[in-house]
Design a protein around this motif. Structure first.
Motif, PDB file in Angstrom:
ATOM      1  N   PRO A  87       0.803  -1.233   0.000  1.00  0.00           N
ATOM      2  CA  PRO A  87       0.000   0.000   0.000  1.00  0.00           C
ATOM      3  C   PRO A  87       0.832   1.277   0.000  1.00  0.00           C
ATOM      4  N   GLU A  88       2.135   1.171   0.210  1.00  0.00           N
ATOM      5  CA  GLU A  88       2.971   2.365   0.388  1.00  0.00           C
ATOM      6  C   GLU A  88       3.925   2.609  -0.769  1.00  0.00           C
TER       7      GLU A  88
ATOM      8  N   GLY B  96       1.006   4.800  -3.614  1.00  0.00           N
ATOM      9  CA  GLY B  96       0.033   4.321  -2.638  1.00  0.00           C
ATOM     10  C   GLY B  96      -1.089   3.530  -3.268  1.00  0.00           C
ATOM     11  N   GLY B  97      -0.773   2.828  -4.361  1.00  0.00           N
ATOM     12  CA  GLY B  97      -1.770   1.966  -4.990  1.00  0.00           C
ATOM     13  C   GLY B  97      -2.706   2.664  -5.962  1.00  0.00           C
TER      14      GLY B  97
END
Lengths: 468, 468
Positions: A87-88, B96-97
Motif C-alpha cells: 500500500p505504500e 500508494g496503490g
C-alpha cells in the motif's frame, strides 16, 4: 518576551509545526508528503550520521550502496513483506520516454535487493557474517504526512546482515540495538529510550523478531526511534542465501536488518523542545557555543572573534554572530529557536567590566563570566547541560508513566502518558481492543527491564501508549 | 604471476570491467543501468565525499536536502532544461496503490525544485548570496550504461547558489571550479585535469556558461570529471527568484550550479589503474598501509598487530590481514587489485632478521625495512607515491597530447590522445564535423591556460578528444 511559538500546552502539534518553520529546520516539498531539510536541520542530521556511523563501523558493518530502483517482482518473493509494503509503494512505469516492460518500485526498504546480492556474494561459512549498512533515501507513500515523523521520502541508514546461525543473528541484532542505537540515543540525543520486543502485531513485515527503542515526547506520546529485526530464514529462503558449512552441507543463512531515520529529528524536537524553541543536547549540537556581539563598540568584535578562536582551539563547535545591524533581541530569539546549548554574549559594557555573559539554553540562566574564564565555563556548561536534558526527559517519562494491573486501567493511563501493565493482562485480544482506542503496545520487557526473546515468556511487562 | 585481468593494451574496456569485478568495487544492479557499490568501492567514495565536503564548506556553502520527487510541470518552466533532460527521465505514475493526478519525475538534477525554494527564501539583498549543496542520488535513464561512468542512478553532490549580480555568480562558479574541484582532483585524486570552458554545444541545459575539468584516461580518452555552471537569470526568471536591492528595486537573482559524482570512481580507475589492478593515491586511500602476516610463526601476528597500532598512532589509515589459512600469494594478488598504496609484509623469516618488507603499489618495489623504521618508511612512501601517481598521469597526458594547426589534424590526433588546436580553426561548424567522427571539443582555454569568459574571445585553444 513576545510569544514566538504556539505554547506546547495550548496545541502541541501546532507548536511542533511552528518550531520547524521558525527555526528553519524544514519545509514541505512540492510533492505531497515530501520534505525539504534546510541547512539548520540538515546540520543536525549530519551530526546524527557522524555519531551513528562511527558506532556502526565499530560494530563491524561496512557501508555500501544498493539501487533506488527494485524490480516489482522482488518484493513478491517474501509474502509478508509484499503484503506489508504494497500500500505504500511509488511505482515507476516510464523510463527514457518509454513504458517499461516490468514496473519498478522505488525502494521502501532494501531487504529484497540486498538479499539478491547476499546470495551472490555468500558462498562458504567463511564469508559469514556479512555485515552491510547503507545511508540512503527511501519512499513510503504517506497519506497523513508530518515533517520528520511520517514523510513519503525520508533519509535513513539501513543495516543488513547475514549469519551462519540463529544465535549469531540474534546476538548481532541486539548488539546494534544496544551498542549503536541505545548508546547513541541515551548518551548523545539525551533521550532515555525504553528498549523492548515488539508484539507479533507490530512486527516488521517479514521479521521473526522486531526490537524497538521508544522515546517519550513532550505530550506524553511514544515515538519509535529505531528498530532492529531478526528476519530468521525468511529472506534467506526467498532469495536463496545459502552457504557451505564447515561440515560440508548447504545451509540457509539467517539475516537481520535495522534502521534509524530522519524521524529522530522529530524525536529530538518533541523530547527536548520548549516554548522558546529547540534545545539541542551539547554532544549532538552542530553549534555548541554561539558567540554574539551584542552591539558595536571599541574592540568588541575583535574580542568576540578571539573568544571564538579560543573556544575552537578547545574543541568546541562555534557559531559567530556579529550582525549588529539586526536588533539584538531578534537575534537572541532566533538563537533560542535554534537551540544552541550555550550563548556567549559580548557587548561594550560587558567588555569594559572584563566580562562576557554566558546564557544557557537549558535553564535560561545568564551569568557574567570573566573573559579569561569563558572557555572553561563553556566546557563545564556543555557537560552539565548534556546531563540536564537527559535527566529532565527521564523525570518527565517517570512522572508520566503509570504502573497498572488491568487493560482498562492501561488504556485510561495512556491518555496522559505511558502505562506499564502485565502482558498477561493484555494479550493479542487486549492489544486489538487497545488499538481500537488509538493505544498501541509499544513493546514488551522483562520485569528487570531486559529484552525478551519471545512474547511467550512469563511475567512480561507491556508498555502501552498513544504514539506517533 | 598469473594473469588476473585482461591487459589494458589488449582490451581497455574489458580491463575496466574485470578490475571492477575482481577488486569487488561494484556490480550491476537488477534494473538495467543501475549499480551496486560494494564496500571496497564505497569506502573510496566516502573518502571522496569527506575531502570534497570539507572544501565545499570552506567555500561557504551549507548542506541541505531537497526531495527526490519533482512535479513534472517544474521541468517545463525552463525551456532548454526540459529539452535537455526529457529523454532521460524516470517517471512515477502510481503512488500508494493509485494513479497520480500529475506524473512525478525522479530528479535528474535539482535546479528546478531548489529554484522554487530559493524564491521562497530570498527576500532582500541581505539574503544573498544563498549557498547550498546536497549529497544525493539522481536518475538519468541510460541506454548504454557502464559502471561508474554512465549509470541510470548515480550518487553526487550538487551545489546551487543565488547571487545579487552576474559578477558575484561568476566568481563563485569559478571559486568552486578551482578551489573545490581542481584542488581535490589534482592534489587528492592525483589527476592533472585541464580546466576550461565548454562550447555552446556542450553546455548544460539551461546554463549560460559551463566550466569543466577534463582528465585523461589510460587509453588516451577524456573524462569530464566535474562541471560548474553559470545559469545567468534563466532559472531565476523561470522560478521567480527575486530580491529587493539596497536601492529598493526588485531584481532577479543570478544562479549557479555545480556537480561531481561517482563517475570520479571511474576516472580514478582509468587514470591510475595498471594491469595488476587499481592504484589508489595515498591521500585518497581508505586503507593507506596494509599490514599482512605472511605466515604463522612465533610472535609474528603480535608483531604485526603492534605495527598496525604504531602506524595508526602516526595517523595512517591501516588495514590488517592475518588470514594465514589463505595462501599468501592469493592475498597479495588481492591487495594489488584493491590498490592499497603500501603493503607491510611480515613473516617468521623477516621477523627473525628484525625486518618487515615494504611493498609499494606504485613501483612494485619490495624493500626490507627494520621493524623500528617501518612507520617513518611508510610515511615517506605515502608522500612520495602521491606525487608519483600524479606525475605519471601528467607525463602520460603530455606524451599523448599533440598541438596541431587544423581541424583534420586534430581529428586525426584525437585517435590516439588529445589534440590542442586553435578554436578559430574549428568553430561551431568544425565541431559538428568532429562530432560526426566521435570526437568532441572537451573545452576551450586561453593560450596561458586560464579559463575564458566566452567562446568568442580571440586566440582560444580547443582541446579535442574522444571521450567517455
Amino acid at each position: 518576551m513576545a510569544r514566538v511559538l504556539t505554547p506546547r500546552a495550548e496545541d502541541f502539534p501546532r507548536w511542533y509545526q511552528d518550531l520547524i518553520a521558525k527555526a528553519q529546520l524544514a519545509d514541505n516539498g512540492p510533492v505531497r508528503g515530501t520534505m525539504v531539510i534546510r541547512p539548520a536541520g540538515y546540520a543536525i542530521w549530519e551530526r546524527m550520521q557522524a555519531e551513528m556511523d562511527g558506532r556502526i563501523k565499530l560494530a563491524g558493518a561496512e557501508n555500501a550502496y544498493f539501487p533506488l530502483f527494485i524490480p516489482e517482482s522482488y518484493l513478491r518473493r517474501e509474502a509478508q513483506h509484499v503484503e506489508g509494503f504494497s500500500p505504500e509503494l511509488a511505482v515507476v512505469t516510464h523510463g527514457g520516454g518509454k513504458p517499461l516492460a516490468e514496473p519498478i518500485v522505488v525502494r521502501p526498504t532494501s531487504e529484497t535487493v540486498i538479499g539478491e546480492f547476499m546470495a551472490k556474494w555468500v558462498d562458504s561459512y567463511r564469508d559469514l557474517p556479512l555485515l552491510l549498512n547503507q545511508w540512503a533515501n527511501v519512499v513510503r507513500w504517506e497519506l497523513r504526512p508530518r515533517i520528520f515523523l511520517r514523510t513519503s521520502e525520508f533519509l535513513w541508514q539501513e543495516g543488513h546482515t547475514a549469519h551462519a546461525d540463529e544465535a549469531d543473528a540474534r546476538a548481532y541484532a541486539r548488539k546494534i540495538l544496544h551498542e549503536v542505537y541505545e548508546d547513541f540515543m541515551v548518551n548523545v540525543l539525551g533521550i532515555p529510550v525504553l528498549v523492548g520486543l515488539k508484539t507479533a502485531r507490530e512486527r516488521f513485515a517479514g521479521a521473526t523478531h522486531t526490537y524497538t527503542l521508544e522515546g517519550m515526547m513532550g505530550d506524553g506520546k511514544a515515538l519509535q526511534m529505531g528498530t532492529s529485526h531478526e528476519l530468521g530464514q525468511n529472506f534467506a529462503k526467498a532469495f536463496d542465501i545459502t552457504y557451505t558449512s564447515a561440515a560440508g552441507g548447504v545451509e540457509h543463512a539467517w539475516t537481520t536488518s535495522w534502521g534509524s531515520s530522519t524521524r529522530m529529528l522529530g524525536g529530538l524536537i518533541m523530547a527536548h523542545g520548549d516554548d522558546n524553541g529547540l534545545r539541542v543536547p551539547p554532544r549532538l549540537a552542530p553549534t555548541q557555543a554561539y558567540v554574539m556581539v551584542v552591539k558595536a563598540g571599541d574592540g568588541v568584535a575583535e574580542a568576540a572573534a578571539k573568544l571564538c578562536d579560543a573556544l575552537r582551539d578547545a574543541g568546541v563547535r562555534v557559531g559567530f554572530d556579529d550582525r549588529v545591524d539586526t536588533p539584538f533581541g531578534r537575534r537572541a530569539v532566533d538563537a533560542e529557536l535554534k537551540g544552541y546549548p550555550v550563548r556567549v554574549e559580548l557587548g561594550p559594557r560587558d567588555l569594559a567590566a572584563g566580562n562576557a555573559v554566558l546564557v544557557r539554553r537549558t535553564s535560561g540562566a545568564k551569568t557574567p563570566v570573566p573573559v579569561a574564564d569563558v572557555v572553561s565555563a563553556v566546557l563545564a556548561a556543555l557537560d552539565a547541560d548534556q546531563q540536564t536534558l537527559h535527566d529532565e526527559a527521564l523525570a518527565m517519562r517517570e512522572s508520566r508513566t503509570a504502573s497498572v494491573k488491568t487493560l482498562d486501567e492501561a488504556i485510561e493511563a495512556a491518555g496522559a502518558g505511558w502505562a506499564l501493565v502485565p502482558w498477561s493482562a493484555v494479550g493479542a485480544e487486549g492489544e486489538a481492543k487497545a488499538n481500537a482506542q488509538a493505544v498501541t503496545v509499544r513493546c514488551l520487557r522483562r520485569a528487570d527491564g531486559s529484552v525478551p526473546d519471545s512474547e511467550d515468556e512469563p511475567d512480561l511487562v507491556a508498555i502501552l501508549a498513544r504514539s506517533y
